[in-house]
Design a protein around this motif. Structure first.
Motif, short mmCIF file in Angstrom:
data_model
loop_
_atom_site.label_atom_id
_atom_site.label_comp_id
_atom_site.label_asym_id
_atom_site.label_seq_id
_atom_site.Cartn_x
_atom_site.Cartn_y
_atom_site.Cartn_z
N MET A 120 0.85 -1.20 0.00
CA MET A 120 0.00 0.00 0.00
C MET A 120 0.89 1.25 0.00
SD MET A 120 -2.65 1.33 2.90
CE MET A 120 -3.80 0.00 3.09
N CYS A 121 0.50 2.24 -0.80
CA CYS A 121 1.35 3.43 -0.84
C CYS A 121 1.12 4.30 0.40
CB CYS A 121 1.14 4.14 -2.18
SG CYS A 121 0.41 5.73 -2.15
N LYS A 122 2.16 5.03 0.79
CA LYS A 122 2.08 5.82 2.04
C LYS A 122 2.27 7.30 1.73
CE LYS A 122 4.16 2.47 5.16
NZ LYS A 122 5.35 2.22 5.97
N ILE A 123 1.41 8.11 2.34
CA ILE A 123 1.54 9.57 2.19
C ILE A 123 1.89 10.16 3.56
CG2 ILE A 123 0.28 11.72 1.75
CD1 ILE A 123 -1.16 10.43 -0.46
N GLY A 124 2.95 10.95 3.58
CA GLY A 124 3.36 11.59 4.83
C GLY A 124 2.69 12.95 4.98
N ILE A 125 2.15 13.21 6.17
CA ILE A 125 1.54 14.52 6.45
C ILE A 125 2.35 15.17 7.58
CG2 ILE A 125 -0.56 15.74 7.14
CD1 ILE A 125 -2.22 13.54 5.96
N PRO A 126 3.10 16.22 7.27
CA PRO A 126 3.91 16.86 8.32
C PRO A 126 3.02 17.56 9.35
CG PRO A 126 4.62 17.52 6.09
CD PRO A 126 3.30 16.86 5.94
N ARG A 127 3.38 17.37 10.63
CA ARG A 127 2.59 17.95 11.73
C ARG A 127 3.02 19.41 11.95
NH1 ARG A 127 0.24 15.05 16.29
NH2 ARG A 127 1.28 13.16 15.57
N GLY A 128 2.74 20.25 10.98
CA GLY A 128 3.13 21.65 11.12
C GLY A 128 2.32 22.51 10.19
N MET A 129 2.50 23.83 10.30
CA MET A 129 1.78 24.83 9.50
C MET A 129 0.27 24.57 9.48
SD MET A 129 4.17 26.87 8.95
CE MET A 129 3.46 28.05 7.84
N PHE A 130 -0.34 24.26 8.33
CA PHE A 130 -1.81 24.18 8.27
C PHE A 130 -2.36 22.82 8.75
CE2 PHE A 130 -3.81 27.83 5.87
CZ PHE A 130 -2.77 28.71 6.17
N PHE A 131 -1.52 22.03 9.42
CA PHE A 131 -1.95 20.72 9.89
C PHE A 131 -3.27 20.79 10.66
CE2 PHE A 131 -1.93 17.53 13.31
CZ PHE A 131 -1.78 16.36 12.58
N TYR A 132 -3.36 21.78 11.59
CA TYR A 132 -4.56 21.85 12.43
C TYR A 132 -5.77 22.41 11.67
CZ TYR A 132 -1.33 20.64 16.05
OH TYR A 132 -0.38 19.97 16.78
N ASP A 133 -5.53 22.94 10.46
CA ASP A 133 -6.66 23.43 9.66
C ASP A 133 -7.22 22.31 8.79
OD1 ASP A 133 -6.71 26.74 9.43
OD2 ASP A 133 -4.84 25.90 10.14
N TYR A 134 -6.37 21.43 8.29
CA TYR A 134 -6.90 20.51 7.28
C TYR A 134 -6.72 19.02 7.57
CZ TYR A 134 -2.00 20.50 5.52
OH TYR A 134 -0.64 20.38 5.41
N TYR A 135 -5.98 18.66 8.62
CA TYR A 135 -5.66 17.23 8.82
C TYR A 135 -6.87 16.30 8.83
CZ TYR A 135 -4.17 12.92 11.01
OH TYR A 135 -3.98 11.60 11.29
N PRO A 136 -7.96 16.58 9.61
CA PRO A 136 -9.07 15.61 9.64
C PRO A 136 -9.66 15.36 8.26
CG PRO A 136 -9.30 17.22 11.38
CD PRO A 136 -8.21 17.72 10.49
N PHE A 137 -9.68 16.39 7.41
CA PHE A 137 -10.24 16.21 6.06
C PHE A 137 -9.34 15.30 5.21
CE2 PHE A 137 -10.61 17.07 1.61
CZ PHE A 137 -11.97 17.13 1.41
N TRP A 138 -8.07 15.65 5.14
CA TRP A 138 -7.19 14.92 4.21
C TRP A 138 -6.89 13.51 4.68
CZ3 TRP A 138 -6.59 16.41 -0.65
CH2 TRP A 138 -6.90 17.74 -0.97
N LYS A 139 -6.82 13.31 5.98
CA LYS A 139 -6.60 11.94 6.50
C LYS A 139 -7.72 11.04 6.02
CE LYS A 139 -7.18 9.39 10.79
NZ LYS A 139 -6.23 8.31 10.71
N GLU A 140 -8.98 11.51 6.22
CA GLU A 140 -10.14 10.72 5.82
C GLU A 140 -10.15 10.51 4.30
OE1 GLU A 140 -12.32 9.87 8.38
OE2 GLU A 140 -13.38 8.59 6.96
N PHE A 141 -9.79 11.55 3.57
CA PHE A 141 -9.82 11.46 2.10
C PHE A 141 -8.82 10.41 1.61
CE2 PHE A 141 -8.24 12.91 -2.10
CZ PHE A 141 -9.40 12.69 -2.81
N PHE A 142 -7.58 10.51 2.05
CA PHE A 142 -6.55 9.56 1.58
C PHE A 142 -6.89 8.14 2.02
CE2 PHE A 142 -3.58 13.39 1.59
CZ PHE A 142 -3.61 13.52 0.21
#
Ligand code: SF4
Length: 332
Positions: free
Chosen positions: A1-23
């Motif tokens: 399975m391919c892996k996408i890294g999401i850095p815990r910085g900058m706009f993380f707290y604005d968009y993380y719940p959306f993009w985690k669910e999407f990916f």
């Protein structure tokens, strides 16, 4: 399975719940970098240009931590997240800065998000990201719907007074099982600043937890509704065209005027051009309303002992004022 890294910085707290669910809806594993720590900070300082602000340096450190463990790094090119508004230029250029500063960085997914002209731009960016990952339209649509729901739930929790760090942890909890912390508090303090400064526990030396331990209720700009922010920020003689700036000023003006707080702590990172204007606007409003205000400027060298002393003194001052000594100066 391919892996996408999401850095815990900058706009993380604005968009993380959306993009985690999407990916994850697309069958892709997401990997988040660890919480900021000394190693992350040092890696960021080492790879990033000296002139950048502290949050951008820390973001580079998070990319360094993910670099060897993922196939892609997700760094959206966030140009605008509201109609007729912009983000800081350093946010716009983040994917390029990382690409040229971090050695051997995996492929960067730099989805362009530009809602300056219309909100449809967001959906378009999401579909483009799905197509880039070679997913079919049906999969993208179904993941987008789930991600939107997850994001709406996140915003609901923030508006209920849950801080983003906690709201992210409550990902699978039913609303009825969530404790919205309605117990009485001795003081209510508003913490102002960009989300990546306010919610990064290492950068701000655990300010939120320290205040909570002192029986202080915390309010941050993310807990204030959009309507309220728009209403109060429109009191400025000129329209604020930075989204985070509008959020900070609008939420502060609202709570100062309604006297819903006992004081304000503004957390700023050294070298932030936007903050130099926002701090002045909020401080003037606080002074004219007799609202206690203090500014903590953070950089790589800030010592925890100094911050602790400032917080303790600020809390003591507010308690004395609330008792019967409201002649005590609210400033410095
Ligand atoms: S707004 Fe300030 S802290 Fe945020 S990226 Fe721009 S300069 Fe850095």
């Amino acid at each position: 399975m391919c892996k996408i890294g999401i850095p815990r910085g900058m706009f993380f707290y604005d968009y993380y719940p959306f993009w985690k669910e999407f990916f994850e809806g697309l069958g892709i594993e997401t990997v988040v970098s660890p919480k900021t720590n000394k190693e992350v900070l040092n890696a960021g300082i080492f790879s990033c240009v000296d002139e950048a602000c502290l949050p951008v340096k820390i973001f580079h450190g998070h990319v360094e931590k993910l670099r060897d463990n993922v196939d892609y790094i997700f760094i959206p090119r966030i140009m605008s997240i509201e109609r007729m508004e912009y983000c800081c230029p350093k946010v716009l250029g983040l994917p390029d800065m990382v690409k040229y500063s971090v050695k051997n960085v995996p492929q960067i997914i730099d989805t362009r998000i530009n809602l300056r002209k219309s909100n449809i731009g967001y959906k378009k960016s999401v579909y483009e990201t799905g197509k880039y990952l070679e997913k079919d339209l049906w999969e993208i649509r179904s993941s987008y719907t789930k991600a939107k729901k997850s994001y709406e739930r996140y915003i609901y929790l923030l508006n209920k007074g849950v801080v983003p760090i906690e709201a992210i942890k409550m990902y699978n909890k039913a609303f009825k099982d969530i404790n919205y912390s309605s117990s009485s508090h001795e003081l209510t303090i508003m913490i102002l600043g960009h989300p990546y400064v306010v919610y990064d526990e290492y950068l701000n030396m655990n300010l939120i937890s320290k205040l909570m331990k002192n029986n202080v209720k915390i309010i941050t700009p993310e807990m204030i509704s959009k309507e309220e922010i728009n209403k109060y920020s429109s009191k400025l003689p000129k329209r604020m065209f930075w989204t985070h700036g509008k959020r900070i000023v609008g939420s502060a003006f609202s709570l100062i005027e309604k006297r819903k707080i006992d004081g304000i702590i503004y957390l700023s990172s050294f070298g932030c051009g936007m903050d130099s204007i926002l701090i002045d606007l909020v401080e003037r409003k606080a002074i004219s309303n007799g609202m206690p205000f203090t500014l903590l400027t953070l950089d790589e060298q800030t010592g925890e002992a100094g911050i602790n002393t400032r917080i303790e003194a600020f809390i003591d001052m507010m308690k004395w004022r609330n008792k019967d000594e409201n002649n005590i100066s609210a400033f410095r």
